[in-house]
Scaffold this active site. Structure first.
Site, PDB file in Angstrom:
ATOM      1  N   GLY A 194       0.844  -1.198   0.000  1.00  0.00           N
ATOM      2  CA  GLY A 194       0.000   0.000   0.000  1.00  0.00           C
ATOM      3  C   GLY A 194       0.873   1.239   0.000  1.00  0.00           C
ATOM      4  CB  ILE A 246      -9.056  -0.977  -7.395  1.00  0.00           C
ATOM      5  CG1 ILE A 246      -7.769  -1.780  -7.139  1.00  0.00           C
ATOM      6  CG2 ILE A 246      -8.980  -0.149  -8.677  1.00  0.00           C
ATOM      7  CD1 ILE A 246      -6.554  -0.965  -6.739  1.00  0.00           C
ATOM      8  CB  THR A 247     -11.657   4.240  -6.177  1.00  0.00           C
ATOM      9  OG1 THR A 247     -11.163   4.361  -4.847  1.00  0.00           O
ATOM     10  CG2 THR A 247     -12.940   5.058  -6.332  1.00  0.00           C
ATOM     11  NE  ARG A 299      -0.068  11.204  -2.899  1.00  0.00           N
ATOM     12  CZ  ARG A 299       1.141  10.674  -2.857  1.00  0.00           C
ATOM     13  NH1 ARG A 299       2.210  11.446  -2.974  1.00  0.00           N
ATOM     14  NH2 ARG A 299       1.303   9.370  -2.693  1.00  0.00           N
ATOM     15  NE  ARG A 321     -30.597  22.944  20.276  1.00  0.00           N
ATOM     16  CZ  ARG A 321     -31.434  22.058  20.784  1.00  0.00           C
ATOM     17  NH1 ARG A 321     -32.593  21.788  20.182  1.00  0.00           N
ATOM     18  NH2 ARG A 321     -31.124  21.415  21.884  1.00  0.00           N
ATOM     19  CD  GLN A 343     -16.482  35.862  22.768  1.00  0.00           C
ATOM     20  OE1 GLN A 343     -16.118  35.535  23.899  1.00  0.00           O
ATOM     21  NE2 GLN A 343     -16.304  37.071  22.296  1.00  0.00           N
ATOM     22  CG  LEU A 371     -25.961  20.102  13.703  1.00  0.00           C
ATOM     23  CD1 LEU A 371     -24.839  20.949  13.113  1.00  0.00           C
ATOM     24  CD2 LEU A 371     -26.554  19.204  12.626  1.00  0.00           C
ATOM     25  N   GLY A 376     -26.653  16.410  19.814  1.00  0.00           N
ATOM     26  CA  GLY A 376     -27.316  15.122  19.581  1.00  0.00           C
ATOM     27  C   GLY A 376     -27.785  14.965  18.138  1.00  0.00           C
ATOM     28  CD  GLU A 421      -5.730   9.805  -5.233  1.00  0.00           C
ATOM     29  OE1 GLU A 421      -4.892  10.657  -5.538  1.00  0.00           O
ATOM     30  OE2 GLU A 421      -6.739   9.561  -5.915  1.00  0.00           O
TER      31      GLU A 421
HETATM   32  N1  COS Z   1       7.470  11.832  -9.705  1.00  0.00           N
HETATM   33  C1  COS Z   1       8.299  11.193 -10.555  1.00  0.00           C
HETATM   34  N2  COS Z   1       9.209  10.264 -10.137  1.00  0.00           N
HETATM   35  C2  COS Z   1       9.236   9.998  -8.822  1.00  0.00           C
HETATM   36  C3  COS Z   1       8.391  10.630  -7.897  1.00  0.00           C
HETATM   37  C4  COS Z   1       7.502  11.606  -8.384  1.00  0.00           C
HETATM   38  N3  COS Z   1       6.666  12.256  -7.562  1.00  0.00           N
HETATM   39  N4  COS Z   1       8.666  10.156  -6.664  1.00  0.00           N
HETATM   40  C5  COS Z   1       9.633   9.252  -6.808  1.00  0.00           C
HETATM   41  N5  COS Z   1       9.992   9.167  -8.103  1.00  0.00           N
HETATM   42  C6  COS Z   1      11.044   8.329  -8.693  1.00  0.00           C
HETATM   43  C7  COS Z   1      12.385   8.629  -8.027  1.00  0.00           C
HETATM   44  O1  COS Z   1      13.025   9.695  -8.659  1.00  0.00           O
HETATM   45  C8  COS Z   1      13.119   7.339  -8.193  1.00  0.00           C
HETATM   46  O2  COS Z   1      13.654   7.291  -9.492  1.00  0.00           O
HETATM   47  P1  COS Z   1      15.119   6.649  -9.821  1.00  0.00           P
HETATM   48  O3  COS Z   1      14.943   5.176  -9.653  1.00  0.00           O
HETATM   49  O4  COS Z   1      15.392   7.040 -11.229  1.00  0.00           O
HETATM   50  O5  COS Z   1      16.072   7.229  -8.830  1.00  0.00           O
HETATM   51  C9  COS Z   1      12.020   6.285  -8.105  1.00  0.00           C
HETATM   52  O6  COS Z   1      10.803   6.959  -8.410  1.00  0.00           O
HETATM   53  C10 COS Z   1      11.933   5.675  -6.717  1.00  0.00           C
HETATM   54  O7  COS Z   1      11.791   6.749  -5.793  1.00  0.00           O
HETATM   55  P2  COS Z   1      11.910   6.560  -4.221  1.00  0.00           P
HETATM   56  O8  COS Z   1      13.148   5.767  -3.921  1.00  0.00           O
HETATM   57  O9  COS Z   1      11.715   7.879  -3.571  1.00  0.00           O
HETATM   58  O10 COS Z   1      10.627   5.633  -3.974  1.00  0.00           O
HETATM   59  P3  COS Z   1      10.156   4.881  -2.697  1.00  0.00           P
HETATM   60  O11 COS Z   1       9.921   3.469  -3.049  1.00  0.00           O
HETATM   61  O12 COS Z   1      11.034   5.196  -1.520  1.00  0.00           O
HETATM   62  O13 COS Z   1       8.693   5.531  -2.487  1.00  0.00           O
HETATM   63  C11 COS Z   1       7.033   7.003  -1.614  1.00  0.00           C
HETATM   64  C12 COS Z   1       8.458   6.821  -2.175  1.00  0.00           C
HETATM   65  C13 COS Z   1       6.898   6.437  -0.215  1.00  0.00           C
HETATM   66  C14 COS Z   1       6.802   8.507  -1.577  1.00  0.00           C
HETATM   67  C15 COS Z   1       6.018   6.360  -2.561  1.00  0.00           C
HETATM   68  O14 COS Z   1       6.157   4.980  -2.520  1.00  0.00           O
HETATM   69  C16 COS Z   1       4.576   6.717  -2.249  1.00  0.00           C
HETATM   70  O15 COS Z   1       4.086   7.767  -2.662  1.00  0.00           O
HETATM   71  N6  COS Z   1       3.866   5.820  -1.519  1.00  0.00           N
HETATM   72  C17 COS Z   1       2.435   5.969  -1.305  1.00  0.00           C
HETATM   73  C18 COS Z   1       1.694   5.346  -2.417  1.00  0.00           C
HETATM   74  C19 COS Z   1       0.264   5.738  -2.416  1.00  0.00           C
HETATM   75  O16 COS Z   1      -0.068   6.908  -2.427  1.00  0.00           O
HETATM   76  N7  COS Z   1      -0.592   4.746  -2.396  1.00  0.00           N
HETATM   77  C20 COS Z   1      -1.985   4.989  -2.344  1.00  0.00           C
HETATM   78  C21 COS Z   1      -2.706   4.162  -3.321  1.00  0.00           C
HETATM   79  S1  COS Z   1      -2.718   4.795  -4.892  1.00  0.00           S
HETATM   80  S2  COS Z   1      -4.475   5.625  -4.986  1.00  0.00           S
END
Ligand code: COS
Length: 379
Positions: A130, A156-157, A242, A267, A278, A338, A340, A363
């Site tokens: 996740g 998955i929405t 986001r 009310r 206040q 509100l 109750g 997200e």
């Molecule tokens: N845009 C473009 N590229 C990105 C990026 C962004 N916003 N963020 C990271 N990258 C790229 C990095 O540059 C890196 O590239 P290189 O391999 O060329 O160096 C690669 O992706 C990996 O980046 P990083 O090491 O920072 O990734 P992590 O695995 O540590 O993950 C987080 C970073 C935690 C921020 C990411 O996994 C995340 O957003 N997790 C939450 C996911 C989420 O929102 N899930 C909800 C469900 S989806 S609705």
């Protein structure tokens, strides 16, 4: 992504506001109570061209601006968070094609999403991946002119109702985030089983599903970008989606504040309307000020997206974090105003409080947003 003049943007906002108040608001409580997917609202958004808002005119959209989309999402969320999510997720499912698709793929798919003839979904998360999507296990193996997908996507929405699902899967095992690719998969594909998840706390009419891929064949022409581009596409999409979740949160909070103000005016206790006390005035003022601050930040993130500024990752994370935490506080306080009546489903604020909670989770949890912000601070 196109930007339009302020008058066009405000006209779109005004027409969505009217649609939301007249046609969506009367359905909101029943959508929540029944937990059924609101196909009638999908049809309404389609007829009224609302799904076209996130897409540029060159792909038969009507805007393509992140800011205009956010204004529309907020207006719908003021009355029904589930319905607002229909619009936000059409964008979420479309952005991978905007960012990673070839021109031919954009011309094929984006007009279908803009017209609403096809409904989109975005499948990144898995039961065990996740917050850390790079740990995904869904595999896509190349076999001739196809890829063969095996694995399970979770939370998955629109998952069980979407016509087009953008699926992220591993094409390069052992390569971590560089071994992931993105595919546009038909929702009705053979080898794809879709199981709706029931019993959610909020956004109860939204479809949330588990997707199980068992030897599901996808033509190689449905891959977005090159093999290994998937993770960057996924992250780039979240940077754009986001702020739309922030807009949904703002709408939920603003809807709850409106109800709290209305209630406080009528009310009466101790011989006068409670709005004259206040203690209540300070609560309402804090709610309004916090929402406005979150709105400024969300609109700044959208402006940065529309202007193609660098640094959208940080602003998008901040907007989602601040707006969703604000929505949670504001809706909780609205229930308090509100009393109750706030605690029963005769009034919509308890639904808004339940709906607000998901905006702190999906997200990317707000803990993940803080990690993203800190990473930029410390880089
Ligand atoms: N845009 C473009 N590229 C990105 C990026 C962004 N916003 N963020 C990271 N990258 C790229 C990095 O540059 C890196 O590239 P290189 O391999 O060329 O160096 C690669 O992706 C990996 O980046 P990083 O090491 O920072 O990734 P992590 O695995 O540590 O993950 C987080 C970073 C935690 C921020 C990411 O996994 C995340 O957003 N997790 C939450 C996911 C989420 O929102 N899930 C909800 C469900 S989806 S609705």
């Amino acid at each position: 992504m196109a930007t339009e003049v302020r008058e066009d943007r405000l006209a779109i906002q005004a027409s969505v506001r009217e649609l939301a108040r007249e046609r969506i608001a009367p359905r909101a409580a029943e959508i929540d109570r029944s937990g059924e997917f609101p196909q009638d609202i999908v049809d309404l958004l389609r007829e009224q061209d609302v799904f076209a808002i996130p897409f540029a005119p060159e792909y038969q959209g009507v805007s393509g601006s992140a800011l205009t989309t956010a204004l529309a999402v907020e207006e719908i969320a003021k009355v029904c968070a589930t319905s607002a999510l229909l619009l936000a997720v059409q964008g979420l499912g479309g952005y991978p094609i905007v960012l990673g698709g070839s021109e031919a793929q954009r011309r094929e798919f984006l007009p279908q999403l803009a017209s609403g003839s096809k409904i989109a979904a975005y499948a990144l998360s898995e039961p065990d991946a996740g917050s850390d999507p790079a740990a995904m296990r869904t595999r896509a193996r190349r076999e001739g002119e196809d890829y063969v997908l095996d694995g399970t996507k979770m939370w998955i929405t629109n998952g069980a109702v979407a016509d087009l699902v953008v699926v992220f899967a591993v094409t390069g095992p052992g390569e971590g985030s560089r071994g992931i690719s993105a595919f546009v998969v038909d929702g009705e594909s053979e080898g794809l089983q879709r199981n709706t998840i029931h019993g959610k706390l909020g956004i109860r009419g939204s479809n949330t599903a588990e997707l199980v891929f068992s030897s599901c064949r996808v033509p190689a022409g449905r891959r977005l970008g090159e093999e290994g581009d998937g993770f960057k596409i996924a992250m780039g999409v979240l940077d754009r989606s986001r702020p739309q979740i922030a807009a949904q949160a703002l709408g939920i909070g603003a809807g709850a504040l409106e109800r709290a103000v209305e209630y406080a005016r009528q009310r009466r206790q101790f011989g006068r309307p409670i709005s004259e006390f206040q203690g209540i005035q300070f609560m309402l003022a804090d709610m309004a000020a916090q929402l406005e601050a979150a709105r400024c930040l969300t609109h700044e993130a959208c402006r940065a997206i529309d202007d193609r500024d660098p640094g959208i990752t940080r602003l998008a994370a901040m907007a989602k974090l601040v707006a969703s935490d604000t929505a949670m506080r504001v809706t909780t306080d609205a229930v308090q105003v509100l009393g109750g009546y706030g605690y029963i489903d005769e009034f919509p604020v308890e639904r808004m409080m339940r709906d607000a909670k998901i905006t702190q989770i999906y997200e990317g949890t707000n803990q993940i947003q803080r990690l993203v912000i800190a990473k930029h601070l410390l880089a």
